[in-house]
Design a protein around this motif. Structure first.
Motif, PDB file in Angstrom:
ATOM      1  N   ARG A   1      21.199  24.150  87.271  1.00  0.00           N
ATOM      2  CA  ARG A   1      22.121  25.642  87.557  1.00  0.00           C
ATOM      3  C   ARG A   1      23.302  24.973  85.822  1.00  0.00           C
ATOM      4  O   ARG A   1      23.560  26.354  85.645  1.00  0.00           O
ATOM      5  CB  ARG A   1      23.368  24.879  88.659  1.00  0.00           C
ATOM      6  CG  ARG A   1      22.965  25.388  89.631  1.00  0.00           C
ATOM      7  CD  ARG A   1      23.683  25.085  91.034  1.00  0.00           C
ATOM      8  NE  ARG A   1      25.078  25.982  91.231  1.00  0.00           N
ATOM      9  CZ  ARG A   1      25.265  27.039  91.412  1.00  0.00           C
ATOM     10  NH1 ARG A   1      23.625  27.483  91.910  1.00  0.00           N
ATOM     11  NH2 ARG A   1      26.018  27.863  91.543  1.00  0.00           N
ATOM     12  N   ASP A   2      23.621  23.836  85.776  1.00  0.00           N
ATOM     13  CA  ASP A   2      24.497  24.043  84.250  1.00  0.00           C
ATOM     14  C   ASP A   2      23.585  24.277  83.294  1.00  0.00           C
ATOM     15  O   ASP A   2      24.668  24.899  81.948  1.00  0.00           O
ATOM     16  CB  ASP A   2      24.706  22.542  83.434  1.00  0.00           C
ATOM     17  CG  ASP A   2      25.937  21.857  84.815  1.00  0.00           C
ATOM     18  OD1 ASP A   2      26.756  22.611  85.441  1.00  0.00           O
ATOM     19  OD2 ASP A   2      25.862  20.944  84.887  1.00  0.00           O
ATOM     20  N   ARG A   3      22.708  24.214  83.017  1.00  0.00           N
ATOM     21  CA  ARG A   3      21.733  24.631  81.772  1.00  0.00           C
ATOM     22  C   ARG A   3      21.647  26.306  81.417  1.00  0.00           C
ATOM     23  O   ARG A   3      21.892  27.118  80.511  1.00  0.00           O
ATOM     24  CB  ARG A   3      20.435  24.480  82.101  1.00  0.00           C
ATOM     25  CG  ARG A   3      19.705  24.929  80.277  1.00  0.00           C
ATOM     26  CD  ARG A   3      17.855  24.277  80.655  1.00  0.00           C
ATOM     27  NE  ARG A   3      17.248  24.737  79.240  1.00  0.00           N
ATOM     28  CZ  ARG A   3      16.300  25.425  79.248  1.00  0.00           C
ATOM     29  NH1 ARG A   3      15.249  24.376  80.522  1.00  0.00           N
ATOM     30  NH2 ARG A   3      15.491  25.999  78.104  1.00  0.00           N
TER      31      ARG A   3
ATOM     32  N   SER B   1      12.205  32.080  88.560  1.00  0.00           N
ATOM     33  CA  SER B   1      12.411  30.225  88.706  1.00  0.00           C
ATOM     34  C   SER B   1      14.095  30.544  88.950  1.00  0.00           C
ATOM     35  O   SER B   1      14.339  30.075  89.329  1.00  0.00           O
ATOM     36  CB  SER B   1      11.667  29.927  87.258  1.00  0.00           C
ATOM     37  OG  SER B   1      12.188  30.061  86.682  1.00  0.00           O
ATOM     38  N   LEU B   2      14.737  31.316  88.310  1.00  0.00           N
ATOM     39  CA  LEU B   2      15.990  31.356  87.981  1.00  0.00           C
ATOM     40  C   LEU B   2      16.923  31.652  89.846  1.00  0.00           C
ATOM     41  O   LEU B   2      17.619  31.130  90.193  1.00  0.00           O
ATOM     42  CB  LEU B   2      16.838  32.583  87.254  1.00  0.00           C
ATOM     43  CG  LEU B   2      16.572  32.803  85.963  1.00  0.00           C
ATOM     44  CD1 LEU B   2      17.485  34.206  85.483  1.00  0.00           C
ATOM     45  CD2 LEU B   2      17.283  31.693  85.297  1.00  0.00           C
ATOM     46  N   TYR B   3      15.783  32.576  90.678  1.00  0.00           N
ATOM     47  CA  TYR B   3      16.325  32.429  91.783  1.00  0.00           C
ATOM     48  C   TYR B   3      16.514  31.289  92.567  1.00  0.00           C
ATOM     49  O   TYR B   3      16.630  31.442  93.828  1.00  0.00           O
ATOM     50  CB  TYR B   3      15.536  33.354  92.129  1.00  0.00           C
ATOM     51  CG  TYR B   3      15.460  34.867  92.396  1.00  0.00           C
ATOM     52  CD1 TYR B   3      16.664  36.057  91.553  1.00  0.00           C
ATOM     53  CD2 TYR B   3      14.956  35.540  90.861  1.00  0.00           C
ATOM     54  CE1 TYR B   3      17.187  36.328  90.999  1.00  0.00           C
ATOM     55  CE2 TYR B   3      14.724  37.084  90.378  1.00  0.00           C
ATOM     56  CZ  TYR B   3      16.348  37.481  90.302  1.00  0.00           C
ATOM     57  OH  TYR B   3      16.289  38.568  89.601  1.00  0.00           O
ATOM     58  N   ASN B   4      15.922  29.980  92.620  1.00  0.00           N
ATOM     59  CA  ASN B   4      16.086  28.845  92.803  1.00  0.00           C
ATOM     60  C   ASN B   4      17.191  28.762  92.600  1.00  0.00           C
ATOM     61  O   ASN B   4      17.717  27.179  93.364  1.00  0.00           O
ATOM     62  CB  ASN B   4      14.446  27.877  92.432  1.00  0.00           C
ATOM     63  CG  ASN B   4      12.761  28.205  92.377  1.00  0.00           C
ATOM     64  OD1 ASN B   4      12.614  29.098  93.479  1.00  0.00           O
ATOM     65  ND2 ASN B   4      13.041  28.145  91.367  1.00  0.00           N
ATOM     66  N   HIS B   5      17.881  29.283  91.752  1.00  0.00           N
ATOM     67  CA  HIS B   5      19.393  27.863  91.215  1.00  0.00           C
ATOM     68  C   HIS B   5      20.789  29.253  91.663  1.00  0.00           C
ATOM     69  O   HIS B   5      21.414  29.171  92.468  1.00  0.00           O
ATOM     70  CB  HIS B   5      19.413  27.626  90.097  1.00  0.00           C
ATOM     71  CG  HIS B   5      18.551  27.055  89.506  1.00  0.00           C
ATOM     72  ND1 HIS B   5      18.733  24.934  89.921  1.00  0.00           N
ATOM     73  CD2 HIS B   5      17.311  27.242  89.348  1.00  0.00           C
ATOM     74  CE1 HIS B   5      17.536  24.932  89.085  1.00  0.00           C
ATOM     75  NE2 HIS B   5      16.527  26.157  89.050  1.00  0.00           N
ATOM     76  N   PHE B   6      19.832  30.516  91.823  1.00  0.00           N
ATOM     77  CA  PHE B   6      21.476  31.743  91.429  1.00  0.00           C
ATOM     78  C   PHE B   6      20.625  33.298  92.361  1.00  0.00           C
ATOM     79  O   PHE B   6      19.460  33.203  91.937  1.00  0.00           O
ATOM     80  CB  PHE B   6      21.740  31.975  90.285  1.00  0.00           C
ATOM     81  CG  PHE B   6      22.524  31.424  89.940  1.00  0.00           C
ATOM     82  CD1 PHE B   6      23.963  30.110  89.738  1.00  0.00           C
ATOM     83  CD2 PHE B   6      22.063  30.519  88.826  1.00  0.00           C
ATOM     84  CE1 PHE B   6      24.467  29.876  89.789  1.00  0.00           C
ATOM     85  CE2 PHE B   6      22.733  29.173  88.126  1.00  0.00           C
ATOM     86  CZ  PHE B   6      24.269  28.403  88.520  1.00  0.00           C
ATOM     87  N   ALA B   7      20.825  33.356  93.626  1.00  0.00           N
ATOM     88  CA  ALA B   7      20.411  34.327  94.244  1.00  0.00           C
ATOM     89  C   ALA B   7      20.137  35.986  93.740  1.00  0.00           C
ATOM     90  O   ALA B   7      19.126  36.608  94.197  1.00  0.00           O
ATOM     91  CB  ALA B   7      21.788  34.643  95.373  1.00  0.00           C
ATOM     92  N   THR B   8      21.771  36.298  92.270  1.00  0.00           N
ATOM     93  CA  THR B   8      21.312  37.204  91.749  1.00  0.00           C
ATOM     94  C   THR B   8      22.088  36.833  90.654  1.00  0.00           C
ATOM     95  O   THR B   8      22.390  36.082  90.184  1.00  0.00           O
ATOM     96  CB  THR B   8      22.694  37.955  92.690  1.00  0.00           C
ATOM     97  OG1 THR B   8      24.234  37.648  92.608  1.00  0.00           O
ATOM     98  CG2 THR B   8      22.229  38.135  93.841  1.00  0.00           C
ATOM     99  N   LYS B   9      22.321  38.166  89.603  1.00  0.00           N
ATOM    100  CA  LYS B   9      22.703  38.050  88.159  1.00  0.00           C
ATOM    101  C   LYS B   9      24.319  37.995  88.797  1.00  0.00           C
ATOM    102  O   LYS B   9      25.118  37.093  87.559  1.00  0.00           O
ATOM    103  CB  LYS B   9      22.391  39.166  87.553  1.00  0.00           C
ATOM    104  CG  LYS B   9      22.817  39.170  85.971  1.00  0.00           C
ATOM    105  CD  LYS B   9      22.742  40.656  85.391  1.00  0.00           C
ATOM    106  CE  LYS B   9      23.965  41.577  85.862  1.00  0.00           C
ATOM    107  NZ  LYS B   9      23.734  42.363  84.634  1.00  0.00           N
TER     108      LYS B   9
ATOM    109  N   ASP C   1      33.602  30.931  86.553  1.00  0.00           N
ATOM    110  CA  ASP C   1      34.652  29.713  86.851  1.00  0.00           C
ATOM    111  C   ASP C   1      34.057  28.689  86.418  1.00  0.00           C
ATOM    112  O   ASP C   1      35.302  28.155  86.363  1.00  0.00           O
ATOM    113  CB  ASP C   1      33.674  28.696  88.651  1.00  0.00           C
ATOM    114  CG  ASP C   1      34.623  29.116  89.711  1.00  0.00           C
ATOM    115  OD1 ASP C   1      36.192  29.772  89.424  1.00  0.00           O
ATOM    116  OD2 ASP C   1      34.743  28.400  90.765  1.00  0.00           O
ATOM    117  N   THR C   2      32.889  28.441  85.469  1.00  0.00           N
ATOM    118  CA  THR C   2      33.465  27.060  84.680  1.00  0.00           C
ATOM    119  C   THR C   2      34.219  27.238  83.538  1.00  0.00           C
ATOM    120  O   THR C   2      34.884  26.654  83.078  1.00  0.00           O
ATOM    121  CB  THR C   2      31.869  27.659  84.055  1.00  0.00           C
ATOM    122  OG1 THR C   2      30.547  27.138  84.449  1.00  0.00           O
ATOM    123  CG2 THR C   2      32.292  26.314  82.516  1.00  0.00           C
TER     124      THR C   2
END
Length: 226
Positions: free
Chosen positions: A11-13, A45-53, A62-63
């Protein structure tokens, strides 16, 4: 073949890369396809960490907000000093990522760091004696002021060519071509001037609020004595 010690994605990357892309090219450049290409992975593979853009954008926003210092609302500082210190820290965080500011300007939504900031400011103002409705307005006006100041540079909006400001047309802009050269001084000075004026104006309202309470208490005592 041995597995890599660290996963290819985190997620951080993803958030760090998304922020870098927005900083470089703006919000419109961010898409899951483009982000995946920047990361060297397949889009799904992004969707393993975030469901949507939008979830990626929320995490990026938030960061940035999470870097804003909120300690001034917990260290016993008076509300004026707290607002001044918070405003400066808030703007510093946003000016690091000006192209993300339009997304941040719509409000915290359900983002945890954004909600923690709203909670700290509102709580600090109420504890200082501001009525809840006015505390809400103070948080709102500070957001308007800080996000507006972080959207772009006033000084950078002027070109460096003195010939562009013909005194026949612009008799008071004889030094305008020097503004961009002194961008930081102009923009930081403008923000500080506005921030202090805002807090000074609130201080007058706060004094009136205290006077109103005193009048009401005096009237109540007088009525009780009759």
């Amino acid at each position: 073949m041995a597995r890599p010690r660290k996963p290819l994605l985190s997620r951080d990357r993803i958030v760090t890369t998304a922020l870098a892309l927005i900083d470089e090219e703006g919000l419109a450049a961010l898409s899951t396809r483009r982000l995946a290409a920047e990361l060297g992975v397949s889009g799904p593979s992004l969707y393993n960490h975030f469901a949507t853009k939008e979830a990626i954008l929320d995490a990026a926003a938030d960061t940035v907000v999470g870097r804003v210092d909120l300690s001034m609302f917990r260290d016993g500082r008076d509300w004026r000093g707290a607002l001044l210190a918070w405003g400066r820290s808030y703007r510093a965080a946003l000016t690091e990522h000006p192209r993300l500011v339009p997304y941040l300007a719509v409000g915290p939504g359900l983002r945890p760091a954004g909600l923690r900031m709203a909670d700290a400011v509102f709580g600090g103002m109420v504890e200082a004696g501001w009525p809840p409705a006015q505390a809400t307005r103070i948080g709102a006006l500070m957001r308007y002021f800080v996000t507006g100041s972080a959207l772009g540079s006033f000084a950078a909006g002027f070109v460096g060519d003195a010939a562009a400001y013909d005194p026949a047309d612009y008799p008071h802009l004889g030094q305008a071509h020097l503004l961009a050269r002194h961008r930081e001084q102009v923009d930081e000075g403008a923000f500080e001037t506005g921030l202090r004026a805002l807090v000074d104006g609130l201080a007058l309202q706060y004094a009136e609020l205290g006077a109103g309470k005193d009048d009401a208490q005096g009237g109540a005592k007088g009525a009780a004595a009759e």
